[in-house]
Design a protein around this motif. Structure first.
Motif, short mmCIF file in Angstrom:
data_model
loop_
_atom_site.label_atom_id
_atom_site.label_comp_id
_atom_site.label_asym_id
_atom_site.label_seq_id
_atom_site.Cartn_x
_atom_site.Cartn_y
_atom_site.Cartn_z
N ASN A 104 0.55 3.98 1.70
CA ASN A 104 0.77 4.61 3.00
C ASN A 104 0.05 3.81 4.09
O ASN A 104 -0.75 2.91 3.80
CB ASN A 104 0.34 6.07 2.99
CG ASN A 104 -1.12 6.24 2.63
OD1 ASN A 104 -2.01 5.71 3.29
ND2 ASN A 104 -1.38 6.97 1.55
N ARG B 154 -6.99 0.97 6.32
CA ARG B 154 -8.35 0.95 5.78
C ARG B 154 -8.65 -0.38 5.08
O ARG B 154 -9.69 -1.00 5.32
CB ARG B 154 -8.56 2.12 4.81
CG ARG B 154 -10.00 2.23 4.30
CD ARG B 154 -10.21 3.38 3.34
NE ARG B 154 -9.52 3.13 2.09
CZ ARG B 154 -8.53 3.89 1.61
NH1 ARG B 154 -8.14 4.97 2.25
NH2 ARG B 154 -7.94 3.59 0.47
N ILE B 155 -7.73 -0.83 4.26
CA ILE B 155 -7.93 -2.10 3.56
C ILE B 155 -7.98 -3.25 4.55
O ILE B 155 -8.87 -4.11 4.47
CB ILE B 155 -6.82 -2.31 2.50
CG1 ILE B 155 -6.99 -1.30 1.36
CG2 ILE B 155 -6.85 -3.75 1.97
CD1 ILE B 155 -5.84 -1.26 0.37
N GLU C 93 6.62 1.81 0.89
CA GLU C 93 5.27 1.26 0.96
C GLU C 93 5.04 0.57 2.29
O GLU C 93 6.00 0.28 3.02
CB GLU C 93 5.04 0.26 -0.18
CG GLU C 93 5.17 0.88 -1.56
CD GLU C 93 4.98 -0.13 -2.66
OE1 GLU C 93 4.04 0.03 -3.44
OE2 GLU C 93 5.79 -1.09 -2.74
N GLU D 79 -3.92 3.92 4.12
CA GLU D 79 -4.51 3.02 3.15
C GLU D 79 -4.42 1.56 3.63
O GLU D 79 -5.39 0.81 3.53
CB GLU D 79 -3.82 3.17 1.80
CG GLU D 79 -4.39 2.27 0.71
CD GLU D 79 -3.78 2.58 -0.64
OE1 GLU D 79 -4.53 3.07 -1.50
OE2 GLU D 79 -2.57 2.35 -0.81
N CYS E 219 0.85 -1.20 0.00
CA CYS E 219 0.00 0.00 0.00
C CYS E 219 0.88 1.24 0.00
O CYS E 219 2.00 1.22 0.52
CB CYS E 219 -0.89 0.01 1.23
SG CYS E 219 -2.02 -1.39 1.32
N LEU F 240 -10.67 -0.54 -3.04
CA LEU F 240 -10.17 0.36 -2.00
C LEU F 240 -8.79 0.94 -2.27
O LEU F 240 -8.41 1.93 -1.66
CB LEU F 240 -10.12 -0.41 -0.66
CG LEU F 240 -11.45 -0.90 -0.10
CD1 LEU F 240 -11.21 -1.88 1.04
CD2 LEU F 240 -12.31 0.27 0.34
N HIS F 241 -8.04 0.31 -3.16
CA HIS F 241 -6.63 0.65 -3.35
C HIS F 241 -6.43 1.86 -4.25
O HIS F 241 -7.19 2.07 -5.19
CB HIS F 241 -5.90 -0.57 -3.94
CG HIS F 241 -4.48 -0.66 -3.52
ND1 HIS F 241 -3.52 0.19 -3.99
CD2 HIS F 241 -3.86 -1.52 -2.66
CE1 HIS F 241 -2.35 -0.13 -3.44
NE2 HIS F 241 -2.54 -1.17 -2.63
N SER F 242 -5.38 2.62 -3.98
CA SER F 242 -5.09 3.81 -4.77
C SER F 242 -4.26 3.52 -6.02
O SER F 242 -4.20 4.35 -6.93
CB SER F 242 -4.34 4.84 -3.91
OG SER F 242 -3.09 4.31 -3.49
N TYR F 243 -3.63 2.36 -6.11
CA TYR F 243 -2.78 2.04 -7.26
C TYR F 243 -3.61 1.59 -8.45
O TYR F 243 -4.64 0.94 -8.29
CB TYR F 243 -1.80 0.92 -6.91
CG TYR F 243 -0.73 1.24 -5.90
CD1 TYR F 243 -0.58 2.50 -5.35
CD2 TYR F 243 0.14 0.25 -5.48
CE1 TYR F 243 0.41 2.77 -4.42
CE2 TYR F 243 1.14 0.50 -4.56
CZ TYR F 243 1.27 1.76 -4.03
OH TYR F 243 2.26 2.01 -3.11
#
Length: 110
Positions: free
Chosen positions: A16, A22-23, A58, A19, A14, A80-83
């Motif tokens: 950060n 949250r996941i 990461e 994130e 992740c 949910l992931h930003s990538y």
């Protein structure tokens, strides 16, 4: 220790700590996994992206689940992931204590 046919350890990096937390919370709350461990680091990743070698700090998640939950777990992580392309690698857990494997199975299924 008995062999495990369905236990899986899923690696997810992740961007950060927020994130990762949250996941981890969402997949455990939804019973897609019995446990998610955040490796407080951060870890340093070196990877190729769009033709360039990149370096990133990461957070690493170790998610413990069962094979049956992998498709739904993957979908939730991607949601949910930003990538654009999150790392989602499931490794078989070949052996484990009977008590832990039972707990894992009971807590990874609806």
């Amino acid at each position: 220790m008995p062999p495990s046919k369905t236990a899986r350890i899923v690696l997810v990096t992740c961007g950060n700590l927020i994130e990762a937390r949250r996941i981890a919370a969402k997949v455990v709350r939804k019973r897609l996994a019995a446990c998610a461990t955040i490796i407080l680091g951060p870890v340093q990743s070196v990877y190729r992206w769009k033709g360039k070698v990149e370096h990133a700090r990461e957070q690493l998640l170790l998610i413990k689940t069962v094979e049956k939950q992998l498709p739904a777990l993957e979908a939730e992580i991607k949601r949910l992931h930003s990538y654009d392309v999150p790392e989602i690698l499931a490794l078989p857990a070949l052996w484990g204590s009977a008590d832990y494997l039972s707990w894992l199975s009971e807590n990874s299924l609806d």
